[in-house]
Design an enzyme around this catalytic site. Structure first.
Site, PDB file in Angstrom:
ATOM      1  N   THR A 184       1.319  -1.659  -0.128  1.00  0.00           N
ATOM      2  CA  THR A 184      -0.329  -0.307   0.073  1.00  0.00           C
ATOM      3  C   THR A 184       1.029   1.114   0.341  1.00  0.00           C
ATOM      4  OG1 THR A 184      -0.213   0.437   2.392  1.00  0.00           O
ATOM      5  CG2 THR A 184      -1.579  -1.119   1.014  1.00  0.00           C
ATOM      6  N   GLU A 329      -5.552  -4.291  -1.443  1.00  0.00           N
ATOM      7  CA  GLU A 329      -6.124  -5.720  -0.600  1.00  0.00           C
ATOM      8  C   GLU A 329      -6.470  -7.169  -1.681  1.00  0.00           C
ATOM      9  OE1 GLU A 329      -4.918  -2.840   2.252  1.00  0.00           O
ATOM     10  OE2 GLU A 329      -5.966  -2.511   0.566  1.00  0.00           O
ATOM     11  N   LYS A 440     -17.970  15.713   8.878  1.00  0.00           N
ATOM     12  CA  LYS A 440     -19.172  15.624  10.278  1.00  0.00           C
ATOM     13  C   LYS A 440     -19.491  17.541  10.218  1.00  0.00           C
ATOM     14  CE  LYS A 440     -21.254  12.828  13.879  1.00  0.00           C
ATOM     15  NZ  LYS A 440     -21.399  12.102  14.401  1.00  0.00           N
ATOM     16  N   TRP A 445     -23.627  14.675   8.202  1.00  0.00           N
ATOM     17  CA  TRP A 445     -22.571  13.906   7.021  1.00  0.00           C
ATOM     18  C   TRP A 445     -22.232  15.300   6.042  1.00  0.00           C
ATOM     19  CZ3 TRP A 445     -18.306  12.164   9.663  1.00  0.00           C
ATOM     20  CH2 TRP A 445     -18.662  11.092  11.013  1.00  0.00           C
TER      21      TRP A 445
END
Length: 543
Positions: A184, A329, A440, A445
């Site tokens: 990654t 992944e 937020k 949100w």
């Protein structure tokens, strides 16, 4: 339970190249070279060179399970390494040359690479970091003798192949044998290694073929703009030989003009890459007033493309644009934005509604959504939760990293993606945002992706990003950061007015900043961490 009476024939990657060489001998690998010029060879010639390379690797002492690294562009030699390393039971560790030096040193030591094959472009990089790499690691310049860089201990790729037999008795490998290693990008902490098996890579290619609705056709010419150092170029080096598609390798030049030229010259029919690449190509097409001759399809992955990009490809140039979603992944694809069951006959804006999603899940990839309390939420297209995935192409652990593994998987083995999403009954995935990028504000949100898509549709915006920054009253508020399109002088209020018609007033960014460029990660995504570091205090004094 009664078992089926089937032969135990493992799924391995050399079978892919053998199949392509036998069944599709006219398909070719066309490659821009680091030395200059264009190299051409068909799959049969590729198989012969892969056999020679396998002999050379064994002669250099490479053993099953050893990690052999590459720091290279998309070229025919890099493709040969993919197959030869895996074919002898070793692991091809692709390294992103754009990684920071400390991260690169970390992954080479963590992987304990036996050999590093590198394009001569990266000679200064190798020279500068060798002291930080393992003492036993040896280095192979991916070129011929005439173009070798200085260094008495450097090995020459073409000389290693010289005189080697063109046939290799490939070992019978267990299909779960490791074949590839990709780390990654390490935006937080050290990079984490995803170790792939032959089985997972081959199944990933088959799943993508099943879910791509005719994207791959015999005789097509596919250009992987996505780097081969990034999650196996999204499986294209395996999907192409299986389907009789030629691979057109662009080498190091990935700007809009260079991509247009190679697509035009080599009659490319499809190409895969990240949004920043397609921004450059769209600009070039607009300047030339046309698309590259046979280009009919692009896949956009890595990050969500703005709706305006999808519209430009489809409406202005008649190029089918589709979105793919996945993660390192997942090796890597989890969903593809195909049209099914007559959806291609819908009006453009309705088609774009579908294509603006992350697409339908691929076969073999199971998905679930989980709320903050660990409870599964409904797949009704409305409920939002963190996306978890499971399947035969998803890693079950990080390579030699128990701590990261423990954090990333639940008790039933599901992998936590870190994406907030919704799912519909038909398996269509809508990514709301990365969990860490959701804003937020006053208990509500706000999706940074939704705001970015709206802003990117403005004609004066070349690239943009939205981040949440601390606010004394609302906890967080959105801040829009824009790279203007060349030659334009965007107006802040005009841009906000452009966005206001599509969202609630409280969701609008509190401010707009104009910058010359955005920071990008090693895989081409906008680095919001760097933007937060730079602009995190911008609204600290707001009332």
């Amino acid at each position: 339970m009664l078992n089926g009476l089937m032969m135990d024939a493992p799924l391995t990657l050399m079978d892919v190249l053998d199949y392509g060489a036998q069944v599709h001998p006219k398909a070719e690998v066309v490659s821009a070279t680091v030395e200059g010029g264009v190299h051409r060879q068909n799959y049969r010639q590729t198989r012969r060179r892969v056999a020679r390379l396998a002999h050379a690797l064994v002669a250099q002492g490479v053993k099953p399970g050893d990690r052999v690294a590459t720091i290279a562009w998309n070229t025919y030699r890099h493709l040969e390494l993919y197959y030869a390393i895996a074919g002898i039971g070793a692991v091809c560790h692709t390294i992103n040359p754009r990684l920071p030096a400390d991260q690169m040193a970390y992954i080479v030591n963590h992987a304990d690479d036996t050999l590093i094959f590198f394009d001569t472009t990266f000679t200064p990089l190798i020279t500068g970091l060798r002291d930080q790499f393992p003492a036993h690691t040896r280095y192979v310049a991916m070129t011929d003798r005439a173009h070798m860089p200085e260094g008495d201990d450097l090995l020459c790729y073409e000389e290693l192949l010289g005189g080697q037999p063109e046939h290799y008795d490939w070992p019978t490998l267990d299909e779960n044998t490791a074949c590839a290693l990709c780390y990654t990008s390490g935006t937080t902490g050290n990079p984490k290694g995803a170790l792939y098996s032959h089985r997972s890579c081959l199944l990933q290619a088959l799943f993508a073929l099943a879910g791509s609705n005719g994207v791959f056709r015999v005789g097509d010419r596919i250009l992987p703009v996505v780097p081969m150092f990034h999650v196996n170029a999204w499986g294209l080096p395996y999907a192409a030989p299986l389907t009789g598609c030629s691979l057109i390798m662009p080498g190091a030049a990935l700007d809009g003009a260079s991509l247009f030229d190679v697509m035009d010259r080599e009659e490319v029919t499809g190409a895969w890459g990240v949004p920043t690449v397609w921004m450059g190509l769209l600009t070039e097409m607009k300047q030339r007033g046309r698309k590259p001759g046979r280009l009919r399809q692009v896949l956009i992955g890595g990050s969500a493309p703005p709706r305006s990009m999808l519209r430009a490809f489809e409406n202005d140039y008649g190029i089918e644009a589709m979105q793919g979603w996945g993660m390192t992944e997942m090796n890597p694809t989890g969903s593809m934005g195909i049209l099914v069951e007559g959806e291609d006959q819908l009006p453009l804006e309705e088609r774009l509604d579908i294509k603006s999603s992350a697409g339908r899940r691929l076969f073999g990839v199971r998905m679930k959504l989980v709320d903050d309390d660990g409870r599964e939420v409904p797949q009704d297209g409305q409920a939002v939760g963190e996306l978890y995935v499971k399947g035969p192409t998803v890693i079950s652990a990080y390579f030699n990293n128990e701590e990261a593994t423990a954090k990333a998987f639940d008790k039933d083995g599901w992998f936590a993606t870190g994406d907030m999403a919704s799912l519909t009954e038909d398996g269509t995935l809508h990514i709301v945002d990365r969990a860490k990028d959701l804003i937020k504000s006053g208990g509500e949100w706000i999706s940074s992706i939704d705001l970015e898509n709206l802003a990117a549709a403005h004609p004066d915006v070349a690239e943009c990003a939205v981040i949440g920054v601390p606010h004394p009253k609302w906890d967080e508020r959105p801040l829009l950061i824009v790279v203007p399109r060349p030659g334009s002088e965007p107006d802040k209020q005009a841009l906000l007015d452009h966005m206001a018609g599509e969202i609630a007033k409280w969701q609008l960014p509190d401010d707009v900043l104009f910058v010359d460029e955005l920071p990008h990660t090693a895989t081409g995504k906008v680095s919001k961490r760097h933007l937060r570091d730079r602009f995190g205090g911008h609204l600290a004094d707001a009332g």
